[in-house]
Design a protein around this motif. Structure first.
Motif, short mmCIF file in Angstrom:
data_model
loop_
_atom_site.label_atom_id
_atom_site.label_comp_id
_atom_site.label_asym_id
_atom_site.label_seq_id
_atom_site.Cartn_x
_atom_site.Cartn_y
_atom_site.Cartn_z
N LEU A 55 -13.45 25.21 33.55
CA LEU A 55 -12.68 23.59 32.75
C LEU A 55 -11.40 23.04 32.88
O LEU A 55 -10.67 22.83 33.71
CB LEU A 55 -13.33 23.21 32.20
CG LEU A 55 -12.99 21.77 31.10
CD1 LEU A 55 -13.86 21.22 31.55
CD2 LEU A 55 -13.27 21.56 29.90
N ILE A 88 -8.67 21.41 35.10
CA ILE A 88 -7.93 20.24 34.73
C ILE A 88 -6.62 20.96 35.53
O ILE A 88 -6.06 20.35 35.78
CB ILE A 88 -7.87 20.56 33.37
CG1 ILE A 88 -9.27 19.29 33.05
CG2 ILE A 88 -6.31 19.53 32.38
CD1 ILE A 88 -9.57 19.34 31.58
N GLU A 145 -3.63 16.09 26.37
CA GLU A 145 -4.36 15.14 25.44
C GLU A 145 -6.11 16.25 25.45
O GLU A 145 -6.75 15.99 26.06
CB GLU A 145 -5.24 13.64 25.65
CG GLU A 145 -3.28 13.29 25.16
CD GLU A 145 -3.72 11.77 25.54
OE1 GLU A 145 -4.32 11.20 25.61
OE2 GLU A 145 -1.72 11.47 24.67
N ASP A 146 -6.65 16.51 23.68
CA ASP A 146 -7.63 17.25 23.17
C ASP A 146 -8.63 15.57 24.17
O ASP A 146 -8.30 14.96 23.24
CB ASP A 146 -7.57 17.38 22.56
CG ASP A 146 -8.85 18.15 22.05
OD1 ASP A 146 -8.64 19.31 21.82
OD2 ASP A 146 -9.92 18.18 22.05
N ALA A 161 -11.38 15.36 21.87
CA ALA A 161 -11.87 15.23 20.73
C ALA A 161 -11.12 14.78 20.04
O ALA A 161 -10.65 16.08 19.05
CB ALA A 161 -13.06 15.81 20.70
N HIS A 180 -2.70 15.35 19.58
CA HIS A 180 -4.22 16.39 19.27
C HIS A 180 -4.00 16.66 21.50
O HIS A 180 -4.21 16.86 21.54
CB HIS A 180 -5.37 16.51 18.87
CG HIS A 180 -6.01 18.08 18.80
ND1 HIS A 180 -7.21 18.58 18.49
CD2 HIS A 180 -5.38 19.14 19.69
CE1 HIS A 180 -7.52 19.81 18.48
NE2 HIS A 180 -6.97 19.85 19.48
N GLY A 211 -14.16 30.26 16.46
CA GLY A 211 -14.54 28.89 17.04
C GLY A 211 -14.10 28.74 18.29
O GLY A 211 -13.60 27.50 19.07
N GLN A 212 -13.74 29.32 19.69
CA GLN A 212 -13.31 29.34 21.04
C GLN A 212 -14.82 29.17 21.33
O GLN A 212 -16.04 28.94 21.44
CB GLN A 212 -12.99 30.44 21.38
CG GLN A 212 -12.73 30.58 22.76
CD GLN A 212 -11.97 31.43 23.56
OE1 GLN A 212 -11.83 32.44 22.85
NE2 GLN A 212 -11.13 31.06 24.61
N HIS A 225 -6.20 28.35 25.32
CA HIS A 225 -5.57 27.14 24.84
C HIS A 225 -5.30 27.65 23.53
O HIS A 225 -5.61 28.09 22.58
CB HIS A 225 -6.16 26.07 25.52
CG HIS A 225 -7.57 26.31 24.55
ND1 HIS A 225 -8.74 26.48 25.49
CD2 HIS A 225 -8.10 25.44 23.42
CE1 HIS A 225 -9.65 27.11 24.48
NE2 HIS A 225 -9.00 26.05 23.39
P1 AMP Z 1 -11.94 25.67 21.44
O1 AMP Z 1 -12.71 25.54 20.12
O2 AMP Z 1 -10.56 26.54 20.31
O3 AMP Z 1 -11.90 26.86 22.35
O4 AMP Z 1 -11.17 24.54 21.95
C1 AMP Z 1 -11.64 23.74 23.11
C2 AMP Z 1 -11.12 22.37 23.12
O5 AMP Z 1 -10.86 21.63 24.42
C3 AMP Z 1 -11.13 21.24 21.68
O6 AMP Z 1 -11.14 20.83 21.13
C4 AMP Z 1 -12.59 20.27 22.68
O7 AMP Z 1 -12.33 18.88 21.97
C5 AMP Z 1 -11.54 19.99 23.55
N1 AMP Z 1 -11.53 19.94 25.66
C6 AMP Z 1 -13.12 20.48 25.30
N2 AMP Z 1 -13.30 19.49 27.11
C7 AMP Z 1 -11.96 18.83 26.94
C8 AMP Z 1 -11.76 17.73 28.39
N3 AMP Z 1 -12.68 17.48 29.45
N4 AMP Z 1 -10.59 17.43 28.54
C9 AMP Z 1 -9.83 18.16 26.87
N5 AMP Z 1 -10.44 18.53 26.12
C10 AMP Z 1 -11.07 18.78 26.16
#
Ligand code: AMP
Ligand code: ZN
Length: 113
Positions: A4, A8, A28-29, A31, A37, A92-93, A99
């Motif tokens: 993913l 991006i 931008e995240d 969520a 964020h 929590g990954q 990232h």
């Molecule tokens: P982690 O849980 O530390 O692996 O963080 C992954 C992050 O990626 C989470 O905060 C998700 O909200 C974010 N995320 C997942 N898919 C996308 C996307 N398509 N665009 C932006 N952020 C995303």
């Protein structure tokens, strides 16, 4: 390999990109857990923090440097902010391309949940 965050970074998938250079992309995240964020990633695919090699040290330092510059640009450098890198299940990954979460614009608590 379909990743993913590689998609991006290469703009195969859409994201709100706020910064990019030859090595690092920030967007931008999807969520957000704070008013701002952002996710700061290397263009190079590195699955987890455990996979960082000595040759990557400058790149990983650059992630932190870019995050700090973005904190300044988004206006919360002086108030403070939170950076987080989660590793593997217990950390929590959920996306296996390293990232740095950069969150700002509210007060954070400690310890993390
Ligand atoms: P982690 O849980 O530390 O692996 O963080 C992954 C992050 O990626 C989470 O905060 C998700 O909200 C974010 N995320 C997942 N898919 C996308 C996307 N398509 N665009 C932006 N952020 C995303
Ligand atoms: Zn990747």
């Amino acid at each position: 390999m379909t990743c993913l965050f590689c998609q991006i970074a290469s703009r195969e998938l859409p994201a709100q990109i706020v910064y990019e250079d030859d090595e690092v992309v920030a967007f931008e995240d999807i969520a957000p857990q704070a008013p701002t964020h952002l996710l700061v990633i290397p263009r190079k695919h590195i699955a987890t923090l455990n996979d960082i090699e000595e040759a990557d040290l400058a790149l990983v330092g650059r992630l932190q440097y870019v995050a700090a510059r973005l904190a300044r640009q988004f206006g919360f450098a002086d108030d403070g902010y939170r950076v987080v890198m989660n590793c593997n299940d217990d950390g929590g990954q959920t996306v296996y391309h390293i990232h740095m979460h950069l969150m700002g614009g509210r007060r954070f608590t400690w310890p993390a949940g």
